[in-house]
Design an enzyme around this catalytic site. Sequence first.
Site, PDB file in Angstrom:
ATOM      1  N   TRP A 105       0.847  -1.260  -0.140  1.00  0.00           N
ATOM      2  CA  TRP A 105       0.125   0.026  -0.179  1.00  0.00           C
ATOM      3  C   TRP A 105       0.830   1.356  -0.111  1.00  0.00           C
ATOM      4  CZ3 TRP A 105      -3.491   2.467  -1.961  1.00  0.00           C
ATOM      5  CH2 TRP A 105      -4.499   3.508  -1.425  1.00  0.00           C
TER       6      TRP A 105
ATOM      7  N   ARG B 177      12.335  -0.365   5.406  1.00  0.00           N
ATOM      8  CA  ARG B 177      13.283  -0.994   6.296  1.00  0.00           C
ATOM      9  C   ARG B 177      14.451  -1.666   5.662  1.00  0.00           C
ATOM     10  NH1 ARG B 177      11.283  -0.250  11.721  1.00  0.00           N
ATOM     11  NH2 ARG B 177       9.189  -0.005  11.612  1.00  0.00           N
TER      12      ARG B 177
ATOM     13  N   SER C 208      -9.649  -0.056  -1.136  1.00  0.00           N
ATOM     14  CA  SER C 208      -8.625   0.131  -2.138  1.00  0.00           C
ATOM     15  C   SER C 208      -7.617  -1.143  -2.019  1.00  0.00           C
ATOM     16  CB  SER C 208      -7.700   1.616  -1.720  1.00  0.00           C
ATOM     17  OG  SER C 208      -7.653   1.591  -0.170  1.00  0.00           O
TER      18      SER C 208
ATOM     19  N   LYS D   6     -14.149  -4.271   9.425  1.00  0.00           N
ATOM     20  CA  LYS D   6     -14.414  -4.787   7.927  1.00  0.00           C
ATOM     21  C   LYS D   6     -13.506  -5.779   7.774  1.00  0.00           C
ATOM     22  CE  LYS D   6     -10.776  -2.890   5.427  1.00  0.00           C
ATOM     23  NZ  LYS D   6     -10.047  -3.431   4.590  1.00  0.00           N
TER      24      LYS D   6
ATOM     25  N   ASP E  45     -15.472   0.428   2.351  1.00  0.00           N
ATOM     26  CA  ASP E  45     -14.362  -0.612   2.545  1.00  0.00           C
ATOM     27  C   ASP E  45     -14.633  -2.156   2.758  1.00  0.00           C
ATOM     28  OD1 ASP E  45     -11.762  -0.923   2.589  1.00  0.00           O
ATOM     29  OD2 ASP E  45     -11.491   0.030   4.197  1.00  0.00           O
TER      30      ASP E  45
ATOM     31  N   ARG F  70      -6.751 -10.219   1.476  1.00  0.00           N
ATOM     32  CA  ARG F  70      -6.209 -10.966   2.462  1.00  0.00           C
ATOM     33  C   ARG F  70      -6.964 -11.656   3.345  1.00  0.00           C
ATOM     34  NH1 ARG F  70      -1.861  -7.325   1.317  1.00  0.00           N
ATOM     35  NH2 ARG F  70      -2.470  -6.272   3.571  1.00  0.00           N
TER      36      ARG F  70
ATOM     37  N   GLU G  15      -4.659  -8.356   8.554  1.00  0.00           N
ATOM     38  CA  GLU G  15      -5.294  -7.277  10.005  1.00  0.00           C
ATOM     39  C   GLU G  15      -6.290  -7.791  10.708  1.00  0.00           C
ATOM     40  OE1 GLU G  15      -3.508  -5.297  11.699  1.00  0.00           O
ATOM     41  OE2 GLU G  15      -2.226  -4.153  10.374  1.00  0.00           O
TER      42      GLU G  15
END
EC number: 1.1.1.94
Length: 342
Positions: A11, A33, A149, A202, A255, A266, A292
């Site tokens: 993202w 990173r 998105s 969501k 969303d 995912r 998430e």
Amino acid sequence: MKLTILGAGAWGTALASHAATAAADHDVVLWGRDPAQLAGIAATGVNATYLPGVSLSPRLVCEPDFDRAVDHALTDPEGLLIIGTPVSGLREMTRRLAARRKGPLAMLWLCKGFEAETHAMPHQMVHDELNALGVAPGEIEYGVLTGPSFAKEVAQGLPCALTVAGTAHVLIDRAQAAFHHHAMRIYGSDDLIGVEVGGAVKNVLAIATGASDGLGLGLNARAALITRGLAEMTRLGLALGGRVETFMGLAGMGDLILTATGDLSRNRKVGQQLAGGKTLDQILADLGHVAEGVRCAQAVAALAARVGVEMPITRAVCAVLFEGLPVADAVSQLLQRDARDE
């Protein structure tokens, strides 16, 4: 306009590429990173790890040094810093940015979810960190960019509409200046609570919908789960201080529909594979990306219990993920609930 995106995942990379393409005066830096990953992006114009096969803007600059990347945006009075890390990295990033600032600072984050340990929403985490550092209100304006998105579609330049919610309208103005171009529409909101509840819940509901589809329960069941899930989301959001119209908008219904039905989701994949008999550990290892909904399902359920909100779909997802309840049994339990008014 100078922008820095901190986080070279799917993202963060997609948004950085869009911003670099959006306007001729945009000067966009991407930090991550992993210096080797950034070098690969710079050399090939592709984020092979997170967006394989998608060409990024040739105007996007990769910067492996954190301080230089941050200073890039700070040198512009109209600059904007975007935090593209998961919820688990938000506190650290907030502290690092606050320590680096030389004056007023504007920052947005992209993460969706609640903190696992405290059940805090992202804006509460940021507020707590800034307060602990003695940062006066208004010195750092902050907020979230959220909505339906998929990163791959954004990187490909396909149309989407997002919501930005923040502590001051100047932040909304900057986000619109940065991203409201070409195929992307940016709508403003001052309901930080509502948009963050929508973005967190969501993901949990998408696991439920994916599981239903994985069991082959049909489109009627999918529609029922999405609709009743939206009711759960709205009840929790209102109890926490959000506004009902937020849940009818991009950060709520929009969303939820995308994440629950889109095959790039995912969280939806987690549900589908749970229904197919895989263990959660196997699924997460195969995904290789953050889901998430798994991370924040228990936090959502705990928040609901704290404020006395009934969320049976969310509770069923937690039972499947963490208590070993078979998906088919979770569906059966939901279907056996007592009749009630809608």
